[in-house]
Motif scaffolding. Structure first.
Motif, PDB file in Angstrom:
ATOM      1  N   ALA A 170       0.869  -1.178   0.000  1.00  0.00           N
ATOM      2  CA  ALA A 170       0.000   0.000   0.000  1.00  0.00           C
ATOM      3  C   ALA A 170       0.903   1.225   0.000  1.00  0.00           C
ATOM      4  O   ALA A 170       1.949   1.235   0.656  1.00  0.00           O
ATOM      5  N   VAL A 212       2.016  -2.650  -6.097  1.00  0.00           N
ATOM      6  CA  VAL A 212       1.077  -1.890  -5.269  1.00  0.00           C
ATOM      7  C   VAL A 212      -0.339  -2.440  -5.383  1.00  0.00           C
ATOM      8  O   VAL A 212      -0.903  -2.544  -6.472  1.00  0.00           O
ATOM      9  N   LYS A 213      -0.895  -2.779  -4.237  1.00  0.00           N
ATOM     10  CA  LYS A 213      -2.281  -3.237  -4.159  1.00  0.00           C
ATOM     11  C   LYS A 213      -3.237  -2.051  -4.106  1.00  0.00           C
ATOM     12  O   LYS A 213      -4.322  -2.075  -4.690  1.00  0.00           O
ATOM     13  N   ALA A 214      -2.812  -0.988  -3.374  1.00  0.00           N
ATOM     14  CA  ALA A 214      -3.698   0.166  -3.209  1.00  0.00           C
ATOM     15  C   ALA A 214      -2.887   1.432  -2.971  1.00  0.00           C
ATOM     16  O   ALA A 214      -1.931   1.432  -2.196  1.00  0.00           O
ATOM     17  N   PHE A 215      -3.284   2.511  -3.665  1.00  0.00           N
ATOM     18  CA  PHE A 215      -2.795   3.845  -3.349  1.00  0.00           C
ATOM     19  C   PHE A 215      -3.818   4.481  -2.416  1.00  0.00           C
ATOM     20  O   PHE A 215      -5.018   4.414  -2.669  1.00  0.00           O
ATOM     21  N   VAL A 216      -3.344   5.065  -1.334  1.00  0.00           N
ATOM     22  CA  VAL A 216      -4.258   5.614  -0.331  1.00  0.00           C
ATOM     23  C   VAL A 216      -3.982   7.103  -0.146  1.00  0.00           C
ATOM     24  O   VAL A 216      -2.845   7.564  -0.259  1.00  0.00           O
ATOM     25  N   ALA A 220      -3.072   4.117   5.548  1.00  0.00           N
ATOM     26  CA  ALA A 220      -2.967   2.717   5.131  1.00  0.00           C
ATOM     27  C   ALA A 220      -3.223   1.774   6.302  1.00  0.00           C
ATOM     28  O   ALA A 220      -2.955   0.573   6.220  1.00  0.00           O
ATOM     29  N   GLN A 223      -5.560  -1.263   5.496  1.00  0.00           N
ATOM     30  CA  GLN A 223      -4.918  -2.270   4.636  1.00  0.00           C
ATOM     31  C   GLN A 223      -3.911  -3.116   5.413  1.00  0.00           C
ATOM     32  O   GLN A 223      -3.765  -4.312   5.162  1.00  0.00           O
ATOM     33  N   GLU A 228      -4.734  -7.043   4.179  1.00  0.00           N
ATOM     34  CA  GLU A 228      -4.763  -6.872   2.728  1.00  0.00           C
ATOM     35  C   GLU A 228      -3.363  -6.632   2.177  1.00  0.00           C
ATOM     36  O   GLU A 228      -3.011  -7.100   1.093  1.00  0.00           O
ATOM     37  N   CYS A 229      -2.558  -5.891   2.932  1.00  0.00           N
ATOM     38  CA  CYS A 229      -1.182  -5.593   2.534  1.00  0.00           C
ATOM     39  C   CYS A 229      -0.228  -5.917   3.686  1.00  0.00           C
ATOM     40  O   CYS A 229      -0.560  -5.698   4.854  1.00  0.00           O
ATOM     41  N   ALA A 232       3.523  -1.139   3.754  1.00  0.00           N
ATOM     42  CA  ALA A 232       2.953   0.138   3.315  1.00  0.00           C
ATOM     43  C   ALA A 232       4.000   1.230   3.415  1.00  0.00           C
ATOM     44  O   ALA A 232       4.774   1.286   4.379  1.00  0.00           O
ATOM     45  N   CYS A 234       3.920   4.790   4.182  1.00  0.00           N
ATOM     46  CA  CYS A 234       2.854   5.591   4.778  1.00  0.00           C
ATOM     47  C   CYS A 234       3.387   6.372   5.973  1.00  0.00           C
ATOM     48  O   CYS A 234       4.556   6.297   6.328  1.00  0.00           O
TER      49      CYS A 234
END
Length: 358
Positions: A170, A212-216, A220, A223, A228-229, A232, A234
């Protein structure tokens, strides 16, 4: 306290409203002040502390909340005289001062600054902190990982491109944070304006993006906590540690050799305010140990004030939080930047390409 994706147009807005500083000049109260308008970050301050100020002074505090500095800029553009106190990120202090948007503070009215931890970092552009006053201890943008599930040992930013992390990362979508970290990893300065260097940083970010699974935007934490991740990039390590003691052993933050980004928050008074004296009174009040303790008890965070001054007012064991010592370690090698329109324009161009690259 968080760097969102910053568009070059917002820096243009800073330049556009710079002329407003000359249209009005902050001054001591011309008469009795009934209220002040403040613009602060959501989820940071205690409503009880604001009420305490109202009860003691009779000055009502009208609060507006923001979730990124772009909001400050847009609100100032909409009405330059609306706010008497703003909560400003490190990276923007120089731009605000250069564009004559901030009033000078009277240090004699801020005697509670004596409670602030020693050697507090001053922002670029205000070395003597004449225009700003710290309101929160520094935070750090870094690589946080789950010690139980992360499949590799991470020692540097480039490790996030390891194929073993496919779909497990993330990342915040902050332009300054992303490119600053990539530039540092490549041996360049985080505030580089060299397009070739920024292009190299972009290539590194493209490699990492494959994992990358997710940009937040804001956090994070979800996640990481829901699994989920496993990794991160972050600013959430402190929040994870505040959420649950179970996270103390579960998560850690990497002390990379090229350093982490340090971000800090400061109180500032717009030059257009006509309530400087009342604004300074508010800032000084918020630095009282008992008021800061209310903010930390509600929302967490690294204490801005000296331990001997505030510890007795905090929940028992507050200083056992591992993030407090970890952040001291990170600070030794931390970096920060002051945004400028040339760099942001370049970064934004490559960021647009990065986000569209598959």
């Amino acid at each position: 306290m968080k760097f969102k994706k910053i568009l070059a147009v917002m820096m243009t807005a800073v330049m556009a409203i710079g002329c407003l500083g000359g249209c009005g000049s902050s001054k001591k109260n011309s008469g009795k002040v009934d209220s002040i308008n403040i613009l602060v970050w959501e989820g940071t301050w205690s409503e009880e502390a604001f009420q305490d100020f109202e009860d003691e002074t009779g000055i009502k505090v009208n609060v507006s909340y923001i979730d990124n500095t772009d909001t400050i800029l847009s609100k100032l553009v909409e009405g330059s005289a609306d706010y008497d106190v703003i909560d400003l990120e490190t990276a923007y202090v120089k731009s605000f001062i250069d564009n004559d948007l901030l009033a000078k503070l009277d240090s004699s009215e801020l005697d509670n600054k004596k409670n602030i931890i020693d050697n507090f970092p001053s922002p670029i552009g205000d070395d003597k902190m004449e225009y700003v006053c710290p309101d929160l201890a520094p935070g750090y943008t870094g690589i946080v990982y789950n010690k139980e599930t992360c499949p590799i040992e991470i020692t540097k930013f480039e490790d996030l491109a390891d194929p073993k992390l496919k779909g497990q990362v993330a990342m915040i979508n902050s332009t300054i944070s992303l490119y600053g970290m990539a530039l540092q990893a490549l041996g360049y300065k985080a505030d580089s304006k060299d397009e070739k260097e920024i292009e190299e940083a972009n290539e590194l970010l493209k490699k990492i993006k494959k994992n990358v699974k997710a940009f937040v935007g804001e956090s994070a934490v979800s996640q990481l906590e829901n699994g989920e991740c496993s990794v991160a990039f972050c600013w959430d390590y402190m929040q994870l540690c505040m959420d649950s003691k179970d996270n103390w052993d579960k998560f850690d933050i990497v002390d990379v050799a090229t350093g982490c980004e340090r971000f800090t928050q400061y109180w500032a008074v717009p030059k257009s305010s006509e309530k400087l004296e009342a604004a300074e009174k508010f800032i000084n009040f918020m630095l009282r140990p008992e008021e800061m303790a209310k903010c930390y008890t509600e929302n967490g965070g690294i204490p801005l004030l000296k331990q001997e001054v505030i510890e007795k007012l905090l929940p028992e064991g507050y200083y056992d939080n591992p993030a407090i010592e970890k952040y001291k370690t990170l600070d030794k090698n931390a970096w920060c930047v002051a945004v400028n329109d040339e760099q942001i324009s370049l970064m934004d161009t490559y960021y647009t390409e990065l986000m569209g690259n598959e």
